[in-house]
Design a protein around this motif. Structure first.
Motif, PDB file in Angstrom:
ATOM      1  N   TRP A 157       0.991  -0.991   0.128  1.00 35.77           N
ATOM      2  CA  TRP A 157      -0.074   0.194   0.600  1.00 35.77           C
ATOM      3  C   TRP A 157       0.981   0.613   0.245  1.00 35.77           C
ATOM      4  N   GLU A 158       0.473   2.238  -1.533  1.00 35.36           N
ATOM      5  CA  GLU A 158       1.237   3.198  -1.180  1.00 35.36           C
ATOM      6  C   GLU A 158       0.410   4.147  -0.534  1.00 35.36           C
ATOM      7  N   THR A 159       0.889   5.636  -0.270  1.00 40.16           N
ATOM      8  CA  THR A 159      -0.285   6.550   0.364  1.00 40.16           C
ATOM      9  C   THR A 159       1.039   7.455   0.491  1.00 40.16           C
ATOM     10  N   ARG A 160       0.424   9.209   0.233  1.00 42.50           N
ATOM     11  CA  ARG A 160       0.305   9.920   0.424  1.00 42.50           C
ATOM     12  C   ARG A 160       0.019  10.996   1.546  1.00 42.50           C
ATOM     13  N   PRO A 161       0.143  11.131   2.673  1.00 44.02           N
ATOM     14  CA  PRO A 161      -0.813  11.582   3.821  1.00 44.02           C
ATOM     15  C   PRO A 161      -0.378  12.915   3.826  1.00 44.02           C
ATOM     16  N   ALA A 162       0.605  14.228   2.910  1.00 43.67           N
ATOM     17  CA  ALA A 162       0.835  15.161   2.468  1.00 43.67           C
ATOM     18  C   ALA A 162       2.043  15.159   1.344  1.00 43.67           C
ATOM     19  N   ASP A 163       2.226  15.898   1.081  1.00 45.22           N
ATOM     20  CA  ASP A 163       3.152  16.473  -0.036  1.00 45.22           C
ATOM     21  C   ASP A 163       4.402  15.834  -0.135  1.00 45.22           C
ATOM     22  N   PHE A 164       4.921  16.706   1.168  1.00 52.44           N
ATOM     23  CA  PHE A 164       6.223  16.492   2.079  1.00 52.44           C
ATOM     24  C   PHE A 164       6.599  15.069   1.993  1.00 52.44           C
ATOM     25  N   TRP A 165       5.710  13.614   2.576  1.00 48.21           N
ATOM     26  CA  TRP A 165       5.618  11.984   3.252  1.00 48.21           C
ATOM     27  C   TRP A 165       4.768  10.849   1.970  1.00 48.21           C
ATOM     28  N   LYS A 166       5.501  10.724   2.367  1.00 42.44           N
ATOM     29  CA  LYS A 166       5.050   9.331   0.730  1.00 42.44           C
ATOM     30  C   LYS A 166       5.426   7.852   1.990  1.00 42.44           C
ATOM     31  N   GLN A 167       4.518   7.097   1.983  1.00 38.82           N
ATOM     32  CA  GLN A 167       5.170   6.303   2.863  1.00 38.82           C
ATOM     33  C   GLN A 167       4.736   4.704   1.726  1.00 38.82           C
ATOM     34  N   LYS A 168       4.983   3.743   2.053  1.00 41.34           N
ATOM     35  CA  LYS A 168       4.825   2.641   1.785  1.00 41.34           C
ATOM     36  C   LYS A 168       4.088   1.227   2.993  1.00 41.34           C
ATOM     37  N   LEU A 169       3.986   0.688   2.961  1.00 37.34           N
ATOM     38  CA  LEU A 169       3.904  -0.943   3.600  1.00 37.34           C
ATOM     39  C   LEU A 169       3.625  -1.794   2.683  1.00 37.34           C
ATOM     40  N   GLN A 170       4.364  -2.791   2.980  1.00 36.66           N
ATOM     41  CA  GLN A 170       4.859  -4.134   2.129  1.00 36.66           C
ATOM     42  C   GLN A 170       5.065  -4.771   3.211  1.00 36.66           C
ATOM     43  N   LEU A 171       3.994  -6.343   3.211  1.00 36.22           N
ATOM     44  CA  LEU A 171       3.926  -7.768   3.961  1.00 36.22           C
ATOM     45  C   LEU A 171       4.054  -8.402   2.589  1.00 36.22           C
ATOM     46  N   SER A 172       5.032  -9.775   2.531  1.00 33.63           N
ATOM     47  CA  SER A 172       5.720 -10.637   1.524  1.00 33.63           C
ATOM     48  C   SER A 172       6.021 -11.969   2.020  1.00 33.63           C
ATOM     49  N   TYR A 173       5.324 -12.544   1.646  1.00 28.89           N
ATOM     50  CA  TYR A 173       6.017 -14.150   2.190  1.00 28.89           C
ATOM     51  C   TYR A 173       7.100 -15.343   0.577  1.00 28.89           C
ATOM     52  N   PHE A 174       8.332 -15.594   1.628  1.00 31.80           N
ATOM     53  CA  PHE A 174       8.704 -16.121   0.848  1.00 31.80           C
ATOM     54  C   PHE A 174       8.691 -18.238   0.960  1.00 31.80           C
ATOM     55  N   GLY A 175       8.424 -18.283   0.627  1.00 27.68           N
ATOM     56  CA  GLY A 175       8.428 -20.101   0.332  1.00 27.68           C
ATOM     57  C   GLY A 175       9.683 -21.090  -0.506  1.00 27.68           C
ATOM     58  N   ILE A 176      10.432 -21.894   0.510  1.00 34.84           N
ATOM     59  CA  ILE A 176      10.757 -22.881  -0.975  1.00 34.84           C
ATOM     60  C   ILE A 176      10.873 -24.627  -0.308  1.00 34.84           C
ATOM     61  N   SER A 177      10.624 -25.647  -1.119  1.00 32.14           N
ATOM     62  CA  SER A 177      10.166 -26.663  -0.669  1.00 32.14           C
ATOM     63  C   SER A 177      11.405 -27.112  -2.025  1.00 32.14           C
ATOM     64  N   ARG A 178      12.830 -28.594  -1.559  1.00 35.96           N
ATOM     65  CA  ARG A 178      13.226 -28.918  -2.111  1.00 35.96           C
ATOM     66  C   ARG A 178      13.117 -30.024  -2.058  1.00 35.96           C
ATOM     67  N   ARG A 179      12.620 -31.014  -3.113  1.00 41.10           N
ATOM     68  CA  ARG A 179      13.312 -33.002  -2.989  1.00 41.10           C
ATOM     69  C   ARG A 179      13.847 -33.844  -3.691  1.00 41.10           C
ATOM     70  N   ASP A 180      14.629 -34.390  -3.384  1.00 37.83           N
ATOM     71  CA  ASP A 180      16.050 -35.606  -4.515  1.00 37.83           C
ATOM     72  C   ASP A 180      14.996 -36.665  -3.764  1.00 37.83           C
ATOM     73  N   PHE A 181      15.449 -37.680  -5.107  1.00 36.64           N
ATOM     74  CA  PHE A 181      14.547 -38.690  -5.125  1.00 36.64           C
ATOM     75  C   PHE A 181      15.794 -39.975  -5.878  1.00 36.64           C
ATOM     76  N   ASP A 182      15.517 -41.048  -5.376  1.00 39.04           N
ATOM     77  CA  ASP A 182      16.514 -41.960  -6.404  1.00 39.04           C
ATOM     78  C   ASP A 182      15.885 -43.355  -5.970  1.00 39.04           C
ATOM     79  N   ASP A 183      15.907 -43.842  -7.138  1.00 40.67           N
ATOM     80  CA  ASP A 183      14.856 -45.669  -6.571  1.00 40.67           C
ATOM     81  C   ASP A 183      16.714 -46.358  -6.802  1.00 40.67           C
ATOM     82  N   LYS A 184      16.111 -47.433  -6.250  1.00 43.49           N
ATOM     83  CA  LYS A 184      16.615 -48.586  -6.977  1.00 43.49           C
ATOM     84  C   LYS A 184      16.337 -49.021  -9.024  1.00 43.49           C
ATOM     85  N   ASP A 185      17.785 -49.264  -9.058  1.00 44.56           N
ATOM     86  CA  ASP A 185      17.285 -50.146 -10.415  1.00 44.56           C
ATOM     87  C   ASP A 185      18.693 -50.452 -10.746  1.00 44.56           C
TER      88      ASP A 185
END
Length: 644
Positions: A277-305
């Protein structure tokens, strides 16, 4: 090779100065000097006015290269080394100004990208495609004051497109060597108060073997989905969301036994989301509120052969990060701006590992359960930006962070520049930075007689850097030269060095120190609108203070020459030559220097259709980025683009 690049560059410079000195000056649209950047000060500023060292890969650079992934473009940037452990999906490390991969911050739209459960928490850029990227801003030097942990070597900020104008659609299709396919669909534009950009990209290849001297192909498939949307509630308020999903499937080889394994494969998923959310309450003041998420999942597989009847592997790694940033920009006067804010992060990670394997004729099994662990960081930052008539700039900043394990940490930064009327700009800077201990370093499980495990008493890694340089523009910006010297001292580095005699790795501790210094030179010359030359040269000297060795995989010399020629408006030819000098690898092994040449040809049939030809590694140079891992030879890629 460096001498050859220099000789070729001088030849082109002299020829075009003599033949085309009367050529018209560059237009604003084609000159990077007139572009706006935001990463170095967290406020919009002209790139030629920044006090930091900034390189930008613009949307046009990405389009002209027709490259599927971002790492291939970043390789050419000053002060940056990109190393991939085997092509086509291999883990990709990023070294900025000689610092380690985990000591530089990588972001998408101000969302921190990293792997909370990896040992150094570094981000693997190997699966990130270029879809929906407007530009990538690379800021070299310590940036912890504005961005917190990890920003010791600098910051890479990937910024997605903001939709403007009528809605439009772009399609790219290509086919190449090793059955390599690149497909992307992109749409962006504005509908009343809503702007949007969306892309879906897929890159797939049969690939080559990850290891050298093996014949099996290790395929790779990457899928990226990206969305950015902004809604202008009124003139003072804007709400927006950004999101990206990265899905990857790939095969690799047994790095321990240095052998092909047809069943060894991996799956990775990344989820990146933010709303702001970006807002400008006054000509001299600008603000930005940011809420974020980062997720990572990794998997490895090796079957018998049949080939490996006793090899079996199942593992899963999961890391998450919730981030908050509230930034305020205050215009205190015509020449003074204050940027300040608070931010916070909560991260977690867990993993499970089980394997069966043969050693010395016997079958063994190994299992590790790493329960979910957490850490929290809260910070406050402030930077004052002084700009007097676009001539003199002086910036000072401070940050205080509180990490739930490492405690309080304070960092500082100051830099300045002065632009003379003759076009010469001098600049200098000094700053401190830090990297908090990772979840793995804090909590890794101890294994008797093998590994000492994590240490929850670890302190942050620290750095202190200074730099100075100058920039010069002449001939109405047709020639632009820059040179920067940098010096960095690092201490409290976290390590647990393996002992080849006892086969034991001790507990993680703050035992390391390192020193890095060097200089970066760049030259951009454009005597005609139809011809452009870019030359870059980086020299750096690194030392591990504990043993006097060079830091691994950082070349002492790196040079780049780019030639862009457009003989007619519809045709554009790009030739890129990259030289990477010798560098050390794990075990004091030496990797030889190599030269790599790439060719891109773009032809616009009309305003709706264009076609292209890419030849990567034109001379089929044999080289290695990591010992025992293979790199592809010549690769040809043919494709087309549709715009409507």
């Amino acid at each position: 090779m460096i001498n050859k690049i220099k000789e070729l560059a001088v030849w082109f410079l002299c020829a075009f100065i003599l033949l085309n000195y009367q050529a018209v000056s560059l237009g604003e649209e084609s000159s990077q000097l007139e572009r706006i950047v935001v990463t170095s000060s967290r406020t919009p500023e002209n790139i030629k006015g920044t006090t930091s060292d900034v390189t930008v890969l613009w949307k046009k650079d990405l389009d002209d290269a027709n490259s599927a992934d971002l790492k291939n473009m970043i390789r050419q940037v000053l002060g940056v080394d990109v190393v991939q452990t085997g092509s086509f999906g291999g883990a990709t490390s990023f070294f900025l100004r000689g610092t380690s991969p985990g000591q530089s911050r990588i972001m998408i739209d101000n969302v921190r990208l990293y792997d909370p459960i990896a040992a150094d928490a570094a981000y693997d850029m190997g699966h990130l495609l270029v879809g929906n990227i407007d530009r990538t801003e690379i800021v070299r030097g310590p940036q912890s004051v504005l961005y917190g942990s990890d920003a010791m070597g600098g910051v890479v900020n990937i910024i997605t497109q903001k939709g403007e104008g009528r809605p439009r659609v772009n399609i790219l299709l290509s086919q190449g060597t090793h059955n390599t396919q690149n497909m992307s669909l992109e749409s962006l534009g504005r509908i009343d108060k809503l702007s949007y950009s969306f892309s879906a990209s897929r890159y797939a290849s049969d690939g080559i073997s990850k290891l050298r001297n093996t014949s099996e192909h290790d395929p790779n498939e990457d899928l990226n989905l990206s969305l950015r949307a902004e809604y202008n509630i009124d003139a003072q308020n804007t709400f927006g969301i950004t999101s990206r999903i990265v899905e990857s499937k790939y095969r690799y080889d047994d790095s321990f036994g240095l052998r092909d394994d047809p069943n060894l494969k991996a799956h990775q998923r990344q989820m990146i989301f933010s709303n702001f959310w970006e807002t400008r309450p006054a000509d001299f003041w600008k603000q930005k509120l940011q809420l974020s998420y980062f997720g990572i999942s990794r998997r490895d597989f090796d079957d018998k052969d049949e080939q490996f009847p006793n090899d079996y592997l199942r593992d899963r790694y999961k890391g998450q990060s919730y981030q908050m940033d509230w930034q305020n920009n205050f215009t205190l006067s015509q020449f003074d701006t204050l940027v300040c804010g608070v931010d916070g992060q909560r991260e977690s990670g867990e993993y499970h590992y089980y394997s069966e394997y043969t050693y010395g004729g016997s079958v063994y099994s190994s299992q590790t359960d790493f329960p979910r662990v957490y850490s929290n960081t809260k910070g406050v930052y402030a930077e004052n930006l002084l700009n007097v008539s676009d001539k003199f700039r002086f910036n000072t900043g401070i940050r205080i962070d509180d990490h739930s394990y490492a405690g309080l940490k304070t960092v500082y930064k100051t830099d300045a520049s002065y632009l003379f009327s003759c076009g010469t700009k001098i600049k200098a800077g000094w700053g401190t930075a830090y990297k908090a201990p990772t979840l793995y370093q804090l909590h890794a499980e101890a294994i008797p007689f093998m590994f000492g495990g994590g240490n929850d008493k670890l302190q942050p890694e620290e750095s202190q850097s200074y730099e100075f340089g100058f920039e010069q523009a002449i001939m109405k910006d047709k020639v632009y030269f820059s040179s920067v010297f940098f010096h960095t001292q690092l201490k409290n580095l976290i390590d647990a060095k393996y002992d080849p005699v006892t086969y034991y790795t001790p507990q993680y501790s703050n035992i390391g120190q390192a020193r890095i210094y060097g200089y970066e030179n760049s030259l951009e010359f454009r005597p005609l609108d139809v011809f452009k030359i870019n030359i870059g040269y980086t020299w750096q000297d690194t030392e591990d203070k504990s043993n006097g060795d060079e830091l691994i995989r950082r070349p002492r010399n790196k040079a780049f020459l780019g030639l862009n020629y457009s003989p007619i408006p519809k045709l554009e030819i790009n030739l890129k030559l990259l030289y990477v000098g010798r560098r050390s690898d794990v075990g004091n092994l030496l990797l030889k220097a190599y030269n790599k040449t790439d060719l891109n040809i773009n032809y616009k049939i009309n305003k709706n259709f264009e076609t292209f030809l890419n030849v990567d590694n034109l001379t089929s140079e044999k080289y290695r980025e990591v010992f025992n891992y293979a790199c592809p030879g010549r690769m040809v890629n043919i494709g087309g683009k549709i715009h409507f």
